[in-house]
Write a protein that holds these residues in place. Structure first.
Motif, PDB file in Angstrom:
ATOM      1  N   LYS A 310      -3.123   1.907 -15.458  1.00 53.17           N
ATOM      2  CA  LYS A 310      -1.723   1.993 -14.617  1.00 53.17           C
ATOM      3  C   LYS A 310      -1.909   0.787 -13.349  1.00 53.17           C
ATOM      4  O   LYS A 310      -2.933   0.946 -12.807  1.00 53.17           O
ATOM      5  CB  LYS A 310      -1.553   3.397 -13.978  1.00 53.17           C
ATOM      6  N   ARG A 311      -0.952   0.304 -12.843  1.00 54.68           N
ATOM      7  CA  ARG A 311      -0.968  -0.458 -11.670  1.00 54.68           C
ATOM      8  C   ARG A 311       0.264   0.032 -10.868  1.00 54.68           C
ATOM      9  O   ARG A 311       1.341  -0.435 -10.920  1.00 54.68           O
ATOM     10  CB  ARG A 311      -0.824  -1.874 -12.234  1.00 54.68           C
ATOM     11  N   PRO A 312       0.037   1.132 -10.033  1.00 60.32           N
ATOM     12  CA  PRO A 312       0.939   1.491  -9.057  1.00 60.32           C
ATOM     13  C   PRO A 312       1.517   0.533  -8.134  1.00 60.32           C
ATOM     14  O   PRO A 312       0.698  -0.210  -7.743  1.00 60.32           O
ATOM     15  CB  PRO A 312       0.396   2.650  -8.208  1.00 60.32           C
ATOM     16  N   ASN A 313       2.808   0.530  -7.759  1.00 62.49           N
ATOM     17  CA  ASN A 313       3.187  -0.720  -7.208  1.00 62.49           C
ATOM     18  C   ASN A 313       4.336  -0.259  -6.563  1.00 62.49           C
ATOM     19  O   ASN A 313       5.392   0.510  -6.915  1.00 62.49           O
ATOM     20  CB  ASN A 313       3.302  -1.918  -8.228  1.00 62.49           C
ATOM     21  N   MET A 314       4.815  -1.168  -5.490  1.00 59.94           N
ATOM     22  CA  MET A 314       6.265  -1.159  -4.909  1.00 59.94           C
ATOM     23  C   MET A 314       6.806  -2.553  -4.587  1.00 59.94           C
ATOM     24  O   MET A 314       7.238  -3.053  -3.693  1.00 59.94           O
ATOM     25  CB  MET A 314       6.228  -0.315  -3.639  1.00 59.94           C
ATOM     26  N   TRP A 315       6.157  -3.424  -5.669  1.00 56.47           N
ATOM     27  CA  TRP A 315       7.024  -4.752  -5.726  1.00 56.47           C
ATOM     28  C   TRP A 315       8.496  -4.740  -5.690  1.00 56.47           C
ATOM     29  O   TRP A 315       8.942  -3.763  -6.116  1.00 56.47           O
ATOM     30  CB  TRP A 315       6.453  -5.467  -6.819  1.00 56.47           C
ATOM     31  N   ASP A 316       9.203  -5.816  -5.208  1.00 58.00           N
ATOM     32  CA  ASP A 316      10.631  -5.773  -5.263  1.00 58.00           C
ATOM     33  C   ASP A 316      11.155  -5.657  -6.754  1.00 58.00           C
ATOM     34  O   ASP A 316      12.305  -5.093  -6.953  1.00 58.00           O
ATOM     35  CB  ASP A 316      11.136  -7.127  -4.689  1.00 58.00           C
ATOM     36  N   GLY A 386       9.604   2.904   2.191  1.00 58.87           N
ATOM     37  CA  GLY A 386       9.580   3.665   0.910  1.00 58.87           C
ATOM     38  C   GLY A 386       8.392   4.470   0.782  1.00 58.87           C
ATOM     39  O   GLY A 386       7.279   4.343   1.602  1.00 58.87           O
ATOM     40  N   GLN A 387       8.105   5.248  -0.358  1.00 50.68           N
ATOM     41  CA  GLN A 387       6.976   5.885  -0.675  1.00 50.68           C
ATOM     42  C   GLN A 387       6.817   6.192  -2.043  1.00 50.68           C
ATOM     43  O   GLN A 387       7.856   6.223  -2.651  1.00 50.68           O
ATOM     44  CB  GLN A 387       6.723   7.195   0.210  1.00 50.68           C
ATOM     45  N   TYR A 388       5.478   6.320  -2.474  1.00 53.23           N
ATOM     46  CA  TYR A 388       5.433   6.861  -3.852  1.00 53.23           C
ATOM     47  C   TYR A 388       4.225   7.281  -4.210  1.00 53.23           C
ATOM     48  O   TYR A 388       3.037   6.816  -3.735  1.00 53.23           O
ATOM     49  CB  TYR A 388       5.386   5.648  -4.879  1.00 53.23           C
ATOM     50  N   ASP A 389       4.019   8.694  -4.642  1.00 55.80           N
ATOM     51  CA  ASP A 389       2.709   9.610  -4.896  1.00 55.80           C
ATOM     52  C   ASP A 389       2.706   9.481  -6.291  1.00 55.80           C
ATOM     53  O   ASP A 389       3.297  10.407  -6.899  1.00 55.80           O
ATOM     54  CB  ASP A 389       2.711  10.883  -4.124  1.00 55.80           C
ATOM     55  N   LEU A 390       1.643   8.912  -6.968  1.00 52.75           N
ATOM     56  CA  LEU A 390       1.555   8.904  -8.427  1.00 52.75           C
ATOM     57  C   LEU A 390       0.667   9.925  -8.695  1.00 52.75           C
ATOM     58  O   LEU A 390      -0.565  10.143  -8.166  1.00 52.75           O
ATOM     59  CB  LEU A 390       1.226   7.616  -8.780  1.00 52.75           C
ATOM     60  N   HIS A 391       1.149  10.993  -9.490  1.00 56.64           N
ATOM     61  CA  HIS A 391       0.240  12.070  -9.963  1.00 56.64           C
ATOM     62  C   HIS A 391       0.029  12.249 -11.431  1.00 56.64           C
ATOM     63  O   HIS A 391      -0.542  12.916 -12.070  1.00 56.64           O
ATOM     64  CB  HIS A 391       0.238  13.268  -8.912  1.00 56.64           C
ATOM     65  N   ASN A 392       1.040  11.754 -12.410  1.00 59.55           N
ATOM     66  CA  ASN A 392       0.961  11.970 -13.814  1.00 59.55           C
ATOM     67  C   ASN A 392       0.293  10.761 -14.287  1.00 59.55           C
ATOM     68  O   ASN A 392       0.766   9.484 -14.093  1.00 59.55           O
ATOM     69  CB  ASN A 392       2.544  11.655 -14.264  1.00 59.55           C
ATOM     70  N   ASN A 393      -0.752  10.910 -14.995  1.00 60.04           N
ATOM     71  CA  ASN A 393      -1.363   9.999 -15.600  1.00 60.04           C
ATOM     72  C   ASN A 393      -2.192   8.929 -14.703  1.00 60.04           C
ATOM     73  O   ASN A 393      -2.515   7.840 -14.861  1.00 60.04           O
ATOM     74  CB  ASN A 393      -0.833   9.352 -16.786  1.00 60.04           C
ATOM     75  N   GLY A 394      -2.561   9.378 -13.423  1.00 55.01           N
ATOM     76  CA  GLY A 394      -2.883   8.427 -12.637  1.00 55.01           C
ATOM     77  C   GLY A 394      -2.695   9.135 -11.158  1.00 55.01           C
ATOM     78  O   GLY A 394      -2.354  10.077 -10.947  1.00 55.01           O
TER      79      GLY A 394
END
Length: 470
Positions: A310-316, A386-394
């Motif tokens: 995975k590559r968690p990201n907040m790109w436009d 903005g915010q993002y907490d990834l916890h599924n598969n990463g």
């Protein structure tokens, strides 16, 4: 005396009609609302935003005949938390929905507890409906009809088949034959016919163009037969593979667009178009090869035909969305707004545009930018969060601040992952300016933005700021 009595009687009849015995006067005076939301549609995947190959004439029609927002963003780049923010006016960590709600989490009781704007409209005697995707809880207390919708037809989970889907209809689960977008719009048209004499608010929330993209009807896929898809090919990608994926993605979007055309035609037939605000947007952006990754904010690296980590990201590409609105009675055709807006604004915006007071005791974020539609200015806004907490598969914990010129992304509980982009010289966000040996001007800019970011986090009591032992 008889003349007076007759006049008085007529007045009383008219008064009673317009104050409770009928909704006809309310329908004539109060605007209707249709919120159309696609799933996984990037801003770049729409003709009106410059894509010359995709066929989206009806999505484009909404913007051409009304307003185009050029700087619309979401607060998080994945579906459940973004949809929760869209409906509640609150950020994901406040809602305790920070990643998509997995099947296990749904069974364990995860869902949206906060009040949502359709419930406010319902109390104001609007007929409310959600048709399509919910994905905000599957336990009975989270059912759309317990949250503010009079009518629900669709699916509670994250998705169903794009063809011959299983749907909840009149409280029962049924398998229906046909393309999912067509079935949803069939029900939406029926809702319009039943509600035409009352003020209504329809949320038509599609599953498409989420993977799998197909099958879709031949009339939609045939639009791209023999078309060589033009797009940037990141290093390491197999060009033909990425182009084929985008061709299938475009066909899925066109299947939605065709059905939006059916809905707009029905509005015209019922003579409801002038007094109906139609909003079209997406729950977040998409990449499909851009930046070398697959889907959205929880995308995977793609290289050599192989899906990587995975590559968690907040790109436009993941957080910037299409947003167009049509309301012939109010918005002149060809209107354009360059102000930055966010889906966290939607609660305040909807109530503002419909002239409904905000409910007391309901904490809301964002701004009411509805004055723009009426030709009035709004206070200047030069930053969104903005915010993002990834916890599924990463695992990832990201917080973002974006101005017109810069974006800073803070990666908590990780080293050497923070990002700073100069959006003026690098709008595609290809050069991260954060390095161990940063030039002084970028180090100062990153520190300045991080300070603003932390102040915002404090204002929403972001739990990531708490010591790990609490």
């Amino acid at each position: 005396m008889k003349a007076f009595s007759l006049a008085a009687s007529l007045w009383l009849v008219l008064f009673s009609i317009c104050t409770g015995f009928s909704d006809s006067c309310l329908a004539a005076e109060r605007p209707n609302l249709i919120s159309i939301v696609t799933d996984d549609q990037g801003r770049w995947a729409m003709g009106l935003y410059g894509n010359k190959q995709i066929q989206t004439p009806h999505m484009d029609q909404i913007g051409r005949e009304g307003a185009v927002f050029t700087n619309a963003f979401v607060a998080t780049p994945v579906c459940s938390p973004s949809r929760a923010t869209f409906l509640s006016g609150r950020y994901p960590t406040e809602l305790k929905i920070t990643d998509y709600i997995s099947p296990d989490e749904a069974q364990e009781g995860a869902g949206l507890h906060a009040p949502i704007w359709p419930a406010v409209l319902q109390k104001q005697r609007y007929q409310t409906a959600l048709i399509g995707k919910w994905h905000l809880g599957e336990h009975p207390q989270f059912h759309p009809q317990k949250k503010g919708f009079d009518h629900f037809m669709g699916f509670l989970s994250g998705g169903t088949r794009p063809m011959d889907p299983t749907l909840e209809i009149n409280g029962k689960t049924e398998k229906r034959e046909g393309p999912l977008p067509d079935l949803l719009v069939d029900d939406a048209i029926q809702f319009l016919r039943q509600s035409q004499d009352k003020p209504f608010a329809l949320c038509l929330h599609f599953r498409a163009p989420h993977t799998p993209y197909g099958p879709v009807p031949a009339e939609d896929s045939s639009l791209y037969e023999g078309v060589e898809i033009e797009m940037p090919i990141a290093k390491g990608l197999i060009e033909e593979q990425i182009k084929q994926k985008n061709k299938e993605y475009y066909a899925s979007i066109s299947s939605v667009d065709r059905n939006i055309g059916r809905l707009l035609k029905e509005l015209d037939r019922l003579k409801l178009s002038d007094n109906t605000l139609v909003i079209f947007t997406s729950d977040h952006g998409y990449n499909n090869g851009r930046h070398g990754i697959s889907t959205k904010g929880n995308g995977h690296w793609l290289a050599g035909g192989v899906t990587g980590p995975k590559r968690p990201n907040m790109w436009d590409t993941s957080i910037r969305v299409p947003l167009v609105m049509r309301w012939p009675k109010v918005i002149p055709p060809g209107t354009r707004f360059d102000e930055m807006v966010s889906n966290v604004d939607m609660f305040k915006f909807v109530l503002g545009v419909l002239k409904i007071p905000q409910p007391e005791g309901v904490p809301l974020h964002g701004i009411d930018y509805s004055p723009l539609l009426f030709g009035k200015p709004i206070p200047e806004r030069n930053v969104i969060f903005g915010q993002y907490d990834l916890h599924n598969n990463g695992l990832a914990y990201m917080r973002m601040i974006r101005t017109e010129k810069f974006k800073f992304v803070k990666h908590y509980r990780a080293r050497y992952m923070d990002e700073l982009y100069d959006l003026e010289t690098d709008p595609d966000e290809t050069r991260n300016l954060v390095r161990r040996r940063m030039p002084p001007q970028w180090k100062e800019k990153a520190a300045e933005l991080e300070t603003q970011l932390i102040e915002w986090q404090k204002s929403i009591q972001d739990p990531i700021l708490k010591p790990a032992y609490q």
